[in-house]
Design a protein around this motif. Structure first.
Motif, PDB file in Angstrom:
ATOM      1  N   VAL A   5       0.786  -1.145   0.097  1.00 34.84           N
ATOM      2  CA  VAL A   5       0.082  -0.076  -0.073  1.00 34.84           C
ATOM      3  C   VAL A   5       0.849   1.099   0.149  1.00 34.84           C
ATOM      4  CG1 VAL A   5      -1.613   1.194   1.388  1.00 34.84           C
ATOM      5  CG2 VAL A   5      -1.875  -1.071   0.996  1.00 34.84           C
ATOM      6  N   ARG A   6       1.874   1.413   0.754  1.00 36.31           N
ATOM      7  CA  ARG A   6       2.689   2.572   0.825  1.00 36.31           C
ATOM      8  C   ARG A   6       3.385   2.516  -0.806  1.00 36.31           C
ATOM      9  NH1 ARG A   6       6.129   1.174   6.498  1.00 36.31           N
ATOM     10  NH2 ARG A   6       4.433   1.857   7.885  1.00 36.31           N
TER      11      ARG A   6
ATOM     12  N   GLY B 155       0.854   4.075  -2.780  1.00 39.06           N
ATOM     13  CA  GLY B 155       0.670   5.438  -2.591  1.00 39.06           C
ATOM     14  C   GLY B 155       1.727   6.281  -2.929  1.00 39.06           C
TER      15      GLY B 155
ATOM     16  N   ARG C 295       1.287   9.309  -5.631  1.00 34.09           N
ATOM     17  CA  ARG C 295       1.679  10.782  -5.481  1.00 34.09           C
ATOM     18  C   ARG C 295       2.661  11.140  -6.751  1.00 34.09           C
ATOM     19  NH1 ARG C 295       1.803   8.941   0.007  1.00 34.09           N
ATOM     20  NH2 ARG C 295       4.013   8.271  -0.210  1.00 34.09           N
TER      21      ARG C 295
END
Length: 288
Positions: free
Chosen positions: A230-231, A234, A238
């Motif tokens: 998930v990081r 993300g 971004r």
């Protein structure tokens, strides 16, 4: 398949299911029935002069009703009252197997069954299981030597004894195949193998704990991998959004048009370019 269809009755309401339907009394477990039962319990508690509030709260659900009060309840409410748990020495059946709350010595029952089977087949008649290693009794403290049994040492000793007994058995059979000593040696080997089996069974609680620990470690590892995924996703989002913001930085605010290479584009073309950039960003995130 055709034969099966011919055997089935011609009924449109006939329904076949791979799993059986739940018991019908599950429909009685409703909020309304629970409220009715709590009201009856409250009335029964208020009618008892010797019952104080602390005792009422500490008792389990419906435990303060007497047997006569429970039998007087409607059928749909009696289903909501769980039965009393069995005592430690009380027998109950689980899949036609007699069990006890404190556990049953299944191993000894298995040994008795093996001895009876051998007796019925006239193989090693008279053999009975004999425990050859010490075991802690009910009064032994956990810090005693009997409780801290070195099972690994006894397993090695039994293994060596079995090998020596087998070599001795080969010598007996080589001299006299029908010797009575042969059966005695076979009984000794069977007794030692049974003792090894009993010692190995005592490792089952340790195996269960280690299996649970391994399962929990696997779950923690999988959760960490999901969080890391998930990081990373993300971070990609971004980066794509920042790139999208830079690519749309040439928009002229408030004019409804975009200036690109000294060419003024209408608002429709500008919207199409923005949508195309967004789809390209989604492809970068989700992959091919």
């Amino acid at each position: 398949m055709a034969d099966l269809q011919q055997q089935l009755p011609d009924d449109e309401d006939l329904q076949l299911s791979l799993f059986p339907d739940p018991p019908p009394f599950y429909k009685h477990f409703t909020t309304g029935n629970l409220a009715r039962l709590q009201k009856i319990e409250k009335e029964a508690t208020n009618g008892d002069d010797n019952t104080n509030e602390s005792i009422t709260v500490s008792k389990p659900f419906a435990a303060k009703l007497s047997a006569e009060q429970i039998l007087a309840l409607p059928t749909e409410l009696r289903y909501l009252i769980p039965p009393e748990p069995p005592a430690d020495d009380e027998d109950f059946h689980v899949f036609e197997v007699i069990s006890k709350a404190k556990g049953t010595d299944v191993f000894m029952k298995d040994m008795e069954f093996i001895a009876k089977s051998l007796e019925a087949e006239d193989v090693l008649p008279g053999w009975t299981y004999e425990q050859l290693y010490p075991s802690p009794d009910a009064t032994t403290q956990l810090t005693s030597k009997a409780a801290s049994l070195d099972r690994q040492n006894y397993l090695f000793r039994f293994a060596r004894s079995i090998v020596l007994s087998y070599i001795s058995l080969l010598g007996i059979v080589a001299v006299d195949p029908v010797s009575e000593q042969k059966n005695e040696k076979l009984k000794d080997i069977l007794t030692m193998v049974s003792n090894m089996h009993a010692l190995i069974n005592e490792y089952r609680p340790h195996q269960a704990r280690q299996t649970l620990i391994w399962k929990m470690e696997e779950q923690v590892k999988r959760k960490k991998e999901e969080i890391e995924g998930v990081r990373k996703a993300g971070g990609k989002v971004r980066e794509v959004l920042e790139e999208f913001a830079r690519s749309t930085g040439s928009l002229v605010q408030g004019t409804g048009v975009e200036k690109k290479d000294d060419v003024v584009l209408p608002e429709q073309d500008r919207t199409g370019d923005a949508q195309r950039l967004m789809w390209e960003a989604m492809d970068d995130i989700l992959g091919p």
